[in-house]
Design a protein around this motif. Structure first.
Motif, PDB file in Angstrom:
ATOM      1  N   GLU A  78       0.860  -1.176   0.000  1.00  0.00           N
ATOM      2  CA  GLU A  78       0.000   0.000   0.000  1.00  0.00           C
ATOM      3  C   GLU A  78       0.898   1.228   0.000  1.00  0.00           C
ATOM      4  O   GLU A  78       1.828   1.333   0.810  1.00  0.00           O
ATOM      5  CB  GLU A  78      -0.916  -0.019   1.220  1.00  0.00           C
ATOM      6  N   TYR A  79       0.628   2.154  -0.906  1.00  0.00           N
ATOM      7  CA  TYR A  79       1.474   3.344  -1.001  1.00  0.00           C
ATOM      8  C   TYR A  79       0.643   4.512  -1.539  1.00  0.00           C
ATOM      9  O   TYR A  79       0.598   4.777  -2.735  1.00  0.00           O
ATOM     10  CB  TYR A  79       2.667   3.071  -1.920  1.00  0.00           C
ATOM     11  N   PRO A  80      -0.008   5.240  -0.636  1.00  0.00           N
ATOM     12  CA  PRO A  80      -0.815   6.383  -1.072  1.00  0.00           C
ATOM     13  C   PRO A  80       0.094   7.502  -1.570  1.00  0.00           C
ATOM     14  O   PRO A  80       1.051   7.907  -0.905  1.00  0.00           O
ATOM     15  CB  PRO A  80      -1.567   6.792   0.202  1.00  0.00           C
ATOM     16  N   THR A  81      -0.160   8.000  -2.765  1.00  0.00           N
ATOM     17  CA  THR A  81       0.602   9.093  -3.345  1.00  0.00           C
ATOM     18  C   THR A  81      -0.232   9.789  -4.403  1.00  0.00           C
ATOM     19  O   THR A  81      -1.136   9.181  -4.999  1.00  0.00           O
ATOM     20  CB  THR A  81       1.914   8.582  -3.976  1.00  0.00           C
ATOM     21  N   ARG A  82       0.089  11.040  -4.626  1.00  0.00           N
ATOM     22  CA  ARG A  82      -0.584  11.785  -5.691  1.00  0.00           C
ATOM     23  C   ARG A  82       0.116  11.612  -7.032  1.00  0.00           C
ATOM     24  O   ARG A  82      -0.378  12.097  -8.055  1.00  0.00           O
ATOM     25  CB  ARG A  82      -0.647  13.276  -5.320  1.00  0.00           C
ATOM     26  N   GLY A 104      -3.465   3.608  -4.849  1.00  0.00           N
ATOM     27  CA  GLY A 104      -2.902   3.485  -3.504  1.00  0.00           C
ATOM     28  C   GLY A 104      -1.946   2.317  -3.344  1.00  0.00           C
ATOM     29  O   GLY A 104      -1.670   1.902  -2.197  1.00  0.00           O
ATOM     30  N   ARG A 105      -1.438   1.795  -4.445  1.00  0.00           N
ATOM     31  CA  ARG A 105      -0.508   0.669  -4.341  1.00  0.00           C
ATOM     32  C   ARG A 105       0.761   0.935  -5.155  1.00  0.00           C
ATOM     33  O   ARG A 105       0.776   1.774  -6.060  1.00  0.00           O
ATOM     34  CB  ARG A 105      -1.158  -0.628  -4.837  1.00  0.00           C
TER      35      ARG A 105
END
Length: 229
Positions: A78-82, A104-105
């Motif tokens: 999981e990796y929330p980023t814009r 989000g991944r």
């Protein structure tokens, strides 16, 4: 006696004449006889065997990369980023590379980063990709380490490993390594290294023009990537 010598001369002449006639007869007979005919076979011409195809060197660190600590193994997290899908984010303090999947991944890879005094940060793009790249150490590196080769052909013994992705107009690259035990450490002169197996995987996902964000060492935010599987 005279009559005897005369007789011998006649016999000799007769014998010579007979021999001459026989020779002529043989020659005439031989000339008249047809020459023997032997069948003529074409010998098939065998083509030379083509030279063996030189296959590319094989990636051989799959087993060794499996020995990495669990946190450094390639995994989806999981990796929330814009940032848009396809972006690469280098988490320098935690020695991770994130390939953003979106939603989000991200795929997280363990990496080796620059040693103290050789880390850097900023935004670049991938301007070139190479398989089993040659290595030409830059002058700055030669000045620091004069024992280094001036040029090394690509291959399993090359420090750049199986693949390289060149960052902008800098001397930095994302590349493989023939020393997977250095993954997770601060060891390089600013390049970002992955195991050969991981760099081949990443290489297959990115294109020239891919955005690469390198976070500074001072960015001590908590590790955002938690495993999803």
């Amino acid at each position: 006696m005279f009559n005897s010598m005369k007789l011998n001369s006649r016999l000799a002449a007769a014998a010579f004449g007979a021999l001459a006639i026989g020779t002529v007869a043989f020659s005439t007979s031989a000339a008249a006889a047809p020459l023997p005919i032997f069948p003529f076979f074409l010998v098939p011409q065998t083509e030379a065997a083509p030279p063996p195809v030189q296959s590319a060197p094989q990636v051989q660190d799959e087993d060794r990369s499996a020995e990495l600590p669990a946190r450094l193994r390639r995994q989806i997290v999981e990796y929330p980023t814009r940032e848009a899908a396809g972006t690469i984010i280098i988490d320098t303090p935690h020695t991770y590379l994130y390939y953003v999947l979106g939603g989000g991944r991200a795929i997280r890879y363990g990496i080796g980063v620059g040693r103290e005094g050789f880390t850097w940060s900023g935004t670049q793009t991938i301007t070139k990709k190479a398989e089993w790249p040659d290595w030409t150490p830059p002058p700055e590196m030669i000045a620091r380490q004069p024992y280094l080769p001036r040029h090394m052909a690509g291959g399993p013994g090359n420090p750049l490993g199986a693949r390289a992705m060149y960052l902008g107009g800098t001397v930095y690259r994302i590349h493989g390594t023939n020393a997977p035990e250095t993954i997770g450490t601060h060891v390089s002169s600013g390049c970002l290294r992955l195991t050969n197996a991981d760099v081949v995987d990443l290489y297959s996902r990115v294109n020239v023009g891919t955005k690469v964000i390198v976070l500074p060492m001072t960015d001590r935010r908590a590790d955002l990537g938690s495993a999803t599987r």
